[in-house]
Design a protein around this motif. Structure first.
Motif, PDB file in Angstrom:
ATOM      1  N   THR A  98       0.800  -1.228   0.000  1.00 14.22           N
ATOM      2  CA  THR A  98       0.000   0.000   0.000  1.00 14.22           C
ATOM      3  C   THR A  98       0.830   1.274   0.000  1.00 14.22           C
ATOM      4  OG1 THR A  98      -0.100   0.184   2.413  1.00 14.22           O
ATOM      5  CG2 THR A  98      -1.741  -1.224   1.348  1.00 14.22           C
ATOM      6  N   GLY A  99       2.095   1.162   0.373  1.00 13.62           N
ATOM      7  CA  GLY A  99       2.914   2.369   0.510  1.00 13.62           C
ATOM      8  C   GLY A  99       2.857   2.961   1.906  1.00 13.62           C
ATOM      9  N   GLN A 103       1.912   0.341  11.094  1.00 16.64           N
ATOM     10  CA  GLN A 103       2.143   1.059  12.346  1.00 16.64           C
ATOM     11  C   GLN A 103       3.410   1.877  12.226  1.00 16.64           C
ATOM     12  OE1 GLN A 103       1.358  -0.536  16.443  1.00 16.64           O
ATOM     13  NE2 GLN A 103       3.583  -0.534  16.604  1.00 16.64           N
ATOM     14  N   PHE A 104       3.368   3.082  12.760  1.00 10.92           N
ATOM     15  CA  PHE A 104       4.543   3.966  12.735  1.00 10.92           C
ATOM     16  C   PHE A 104       4.813   4.410  14.160  1.00 10.92           C
ATOM     17  CE2 PHE A 104       6.860   7.946  12.111  1.00 10.92           C
ATOM     18  CZ  PHE A 104       7.792   7.562  11.155  1.00 10.92           C
ATOM     19  N   LYS A 284      18.289   4.094   7.776  1.00  7.70           N
ATOM     20  CA  LYS A 284      18.592   4.383   6.372  1.00  7.70           C
ATOM     21  C   LYS A 284      17.764   3.511   5.453  1.00  7.70           C
ATOM     22  CE  LYS A 284      23.340   6.084   6.752  1.00  7.70           C
ATOM     23  NZ  LYS A 284      24.760   5.823   6.429  1.00  7.70           N
ATOM     24  N   THR A 285      17.047   4.154   4.566  1.00  3.56           N
ATOM     25  CA  THR A 285      16.304   3.458   3.519  1.00  3.56           C
ATOM     26  C   THR A 285      16.333   4.338   2.271  1.00  3.56           C
ATOM     27  OG1 THR A 285      14.267   4.456   4.394  1.00  3.56           O
ATOM     28  CG2 THR A 285      14.707   2.164   5.001  1.00  3.56           C
ATOM     29  N   PRO A 286      16.420   3.750   1.085  1.00  2.00           N
ATOM     30  CA  PRO A 286      16.347   4.559  -0.135  1.00  2.00           C
ATOM     31  C   PRO A 286      15.029   5.320  -0.191  1.00  2.00           C
ATOM     32  CG  PRO A 286      17.054   2.311  -0.620  1.00  2.00           C
ATOM     33  CD  PRO A 286      16.613   2.313   0.797  1.00  2.00           C
ATOM     34  N   GLU A 287      15.059   6.561  -0.634  1.00  2.92           N
ATOM     35  CA  GLU A 287      13.847   7.383  -0.654  1.00  2.92           C
ATOM     36  C   GLU A 287      12.726   6.704  -1.424  1.00  2.92           C
ATOM     37  OE1 GLU A 287      14.141  11.504  -1.565  1.00  2.92           O
ATOM     38  OE2 GLU A 287      16.127  11.700  -0.668  1.00  2.92           O
ATOM     39  N   GLN A 295       7.835   9.380   5.210  1.00  3.43           N
ATOM     40  CA  GLN A 295       8.006  10.524   4.297  1.00  3.43           C
ATOM     41  C   GLN A 295       7.299  11.754   4.844  1.00  3.43           C
ATOM     42  OE1 GLN A 295       7.051   9.718   0.145  1.00  3.43           O
ATOM     43  NE2 GLN A 295       7.594   7.567   0.394  1.00  3.43           N
ATOM     44  N   TRP A 296       6.081  11.571   5.364  1.00  2.29           N
ATOM     45  CA  TRP A 296       5.309  12.714   5.851  1.00  2.29           C
ATOM     46  C   TRP A 296       5.995  13.355   7.053  1.00  2.29           C
ATOM     47  CZ3 TRP A 296       2.923  14.406  10.276  1.00  2.29           C
ATOM     48  CH2 TRP A 296       2.021  15.468  10.133  1.00  2.29           C
ATOM     49  N   TRP A 297       6.425  12.537   8.019  1.00  2.00           N
ATOM     50  CA  TRP A 297       7.058  13.091   9.218  1.00  2.00           C
ATOM     51  C   TRP A 297       8.376  13.779   8.883  1.00  2.00           C
ATOM     52  CZ3 TRP A 297       5.170  13.751  14.067  1.00  2.00           C
ATOM     53  CH2 TRP A 297       3.945  13.142  14.337  1.00  2.00           C
TER      54      TRP A 297
END
Length: 319
Positions: A98-99, A103-104, A284-287, A295-297
Motif C-alpha cells: 500500500t505504501g 504502524q509507525f 537508512k532506507t532509499p527514498e 516521508q510525511w514526518w
C-alpha cells in the motif's frame, strides 16, 4: 526430550511466548491461569510442552512463586526480539502493498515538546492514513536504542552521538540551554553565587533515569558521591524540584515559566553553561522505498519552525 515431544518450532508461537510472559509477570501459575481464563493444570501442561521441546526448565518450581530460570529469562528476552521482528516484517509487507506502514512508532525523548507532537499527530490523522501511530517515551540513550533496535521508526531528541551508527541517518533538531533551578524554599535558593561543585555536592540532585533497557546508560550533570533522586521522566523531575526534593538542571524552555512566576529560582553555577544539541534520526532506507508515514514526518521536520517548536526554542520571525 521424549520421542513424542513437539519440536521447538511447534511450541514457540507468539501465543506461547505471551503465555510465558504472563506467568513471569503474574509471579505464579495460578494467577497467570486466572488472567488467561485457563485452569492451572492446562497452563502447566502448556509450559511442560515447551520445556520438553526445548529440553530445559523455564521456571523454578521449588517455591510457590514462578521464578524464571536463566534459560527462561533468555527465552523471553529473545522472544520479545522475535515478536518485534515479526511485527516489523508485517509492517514491511503492508508497506510494499500500500505504501503506508501499518504502524509507525516515534521514540520521543523527554525534552521534546509534547504539545507540538500532538499538533503534528492531528495533522497526520487528518490525512486519514491506514497507519496506526505509537508514541514511546524515552530518555537519553534509550531514545537512540529504541530506533536502532527496530522498536521505533523515527526518533526525536537523540542526545547520544548517532552519526557513528552506520544504519541510521540523522539531522539536527535544535539546541536546548539548561538552567540550574531550585524551589524558593530549597537551601540553595539563598546560597551565594556562583555555586561551586563542592556546594552542589552537599545537596540531593534530581536526575532522569536513562530508558535504555540494558547497561548503565547515560548520566548527565551528577557529581561523584552526590545523593540522587532518580525519576522516570522530565515532567517528574520538574515536579520534584518544584517541591524542593532536590536540585538540578532543567531545559530553560520548561523552567522559564516557573522561574518567572517565582516557583523556581534560577542559580548561576561555576561550571560551564550546559547546552545540549539534539537530533532526529531514522533508519537508512532509499527514498524510493520509504513508507508514506516516514516521508510525511520527515517532510514536517524540514520546517525550521516545527523543529524549534519541538525543542521549545523561542521562535523568531525570519527576515
Amino acid at each position: 526430550m521424549s520421542k513424542n515431544a513437539a519440536s521447538p518450532r511447534d511450541v514457540l508461537t507468539p501465543d506461547s511466548l505471551a503465555l510465558l510472559q504472563g506467568i513471569a509477570d503474574a509471579g505464579s501459575f495460578a494467577a497467570a491461569a486466572r488472567a488467561a481464563g485457563m485452569v492451572p493444570s492446562a497452563l502447566g501442561y502448556r509450559v511442560r510442552q515447551i520445556e520438553d521441546a526445548l529440553d530445559v526448565l523455564l521456571f523454578d518450581r521449588s517455591s510457590r512463586q514462578a521464578s524464571l530460570t536463566a534459560a527462561g529469562h533468555e527465552l523471553l528476552r529473545e522472544g520479545a526480539r522475535l515478536l518485534a521482528e515479526v511485527d516489523a516484517i508485517a509492517n514491511r509487507v503492508r508497506r510494499v502493498a500500500t505504501g503506508w506502514e501499518s504502524q509507525f512508532t516515534l521514540a520521543l525523548d523527554g525534552i521534546i515538546d509534547r504539545r507540538t507532537v500532538f499538533e503534528l499527530c492531528e495533522q497526520f490523522f487528518a490525512l486519514k492514513p491506514p497507519t496506526r501511530l505509537r508514541l514511546r517515551d524515552e530518555t537519553l540513550s534509550g531514545t537512540l536504542a529504541a530506533l536502532s533496535s527496530g522498536q521505533a521508526d523515527l526518533a526525536l531528541g537523540v542526545v547520544a552521538e548517532a552519526s557513528t551508527v552506520v544504519s541510521l541517518q540523522t539531522r539536527p533538531l535544535g539546541s536546548l540551554r539548561f538552567v540550574f533551578a531550585v524551589a524558593p524554599h530549597h537551601p540553595l535558593a539563598h546560597a551565594p553565587e556562583p555555586l561551586s561543585d563542592d556546594v552542589l555536592g552537599q545537596h540531593r540532585a534530581v536526575a532522569v533515569a536513562d530508558s535504555v533497557p540494558r547497561g548503565g546508560g547515560l548520566t548527565l550533570g551528577l557529581l561523584a558521591g552526590q545523593e540522587v533522586l532518580t525519576v522516570p521522566g522530565m515532567p517528574d523531575k520538574l515536579q520534584a524540584q518544584l517541591r524542593g526534593l532536590g536540585a538540578g538542571f532543567l531545559p530553560e524552555c520548561l523552567a522559564r515559566p516557573y522561574i518567572e512566576s517565582g516557583r523556581l529560582v534560577e542559580k548561576r553555577v561555576e561550571r560551564a553553561e550546559r547546552v545540549v544539541h539534539v537530533a532526529y534520526a531514522w533508519r537508512k532506507t532509499p527514498e524510493a522505498v520509504r513508507g508514506k508515514a516516514l516521508q510525511w514526518w520527515l517532510q514536517q521536520l524540514e520546517s525550521k519552525v516545527t523543529r524549534q517548536a519541538l525543542v521549545g526554542e523561542r521562535i523568531t520571525p525570519s527576515r
